[in-house]
Structure formats: C-alpha cells, structure tokens
Design an enzyme around this catalytic site. Structure first.
Site, PDB file in Angstrom:
ATOM      1  CB  CYS A 166       0.403   1.685   4.091  1.00  0.00           C
ATOM      2  SG  CYS A 166      -1.315   1.180   4.012  1.00  0.00           S
ATOM      3  CB  CYS A 196      -0.901  -0.039   1.233  1.00  0.00           C
ATOM      4  SG  CYS A 196      -1.755   1.498   1.600  1.00  0.00           S
TER       5      CYS A 196
END
Length: 93
Positions: A34, A31
């Site tokens: 993230c 991600c």
C-alpha cells in the site's frame, strides 16, 4: 497521507464520492505494498483531476466500508461508474 487531489473516503461521503466516475484505493498504514501504491494513486488523482474522482479508504478506520465491498486484502482498487462497481483489482500491479 493523501495527496492534494486525493480525497479521503469514509462511510460519511462514500455515496456522494462513487456517484460519478471514481476509484477508491482501500489501504492500510501497516501494508507495505500500500505504501508503494500510495504515491502512484496520488499522481493519478492529480493527472485526472476533474475527470475521475480518486480517493483512499483506510480499512482500519473504516471497517464498515471495507466490509460492504468484501475487501479481504490490501491494497484493493475499486472502480465505480454512476454508483456501480465496474472493476476491482487486489494487490500491487
């Protein structure tokens, strides 16, 4: 990779971790947002060490924990007080 004050959260330690005032960053290695949020979470963990427990939970390694909180997107920050969810935010701020 978590910072020195950021704890790894899994099903084995979740109940103990969320018993006080804490925040869990539900994240994934694949991600992009993230990866941007990760260092910020690590810095917060150091800044609030001893006051707020800060942890990260990899949703790919701990799908049962992510499922228990209905995590549908990452990053998701979940805030706990005395074992109860008090707030949640999905996405990069």
């Amino acid at each position: 990779m978590a910072g020195p004050d950021t704890k790894e959260v899994s099903g084995a330690n979740l109940e103990e971790f969320k018993s006080g005032v804490s925040m869990v960053d539900f994240t994934a290695t694949w991600c992009g947002p993230c990866q941007v949020l990760g260092p910020i979470v690590d810095k917060l963990a150091t800044e609030f060490a001893g006051k707020v427990s800060v942890g990260k939970c990899d949703i790919d390694k701990n799908p049962d924990v992510a499922g228990a909180f209905g995590i549908m997107g990452v990053p998701t920050l979940v805030f706990f007080k005395n074992g109860e969810v008090v707030d949640q935010h999905v996405g990069l701020l």
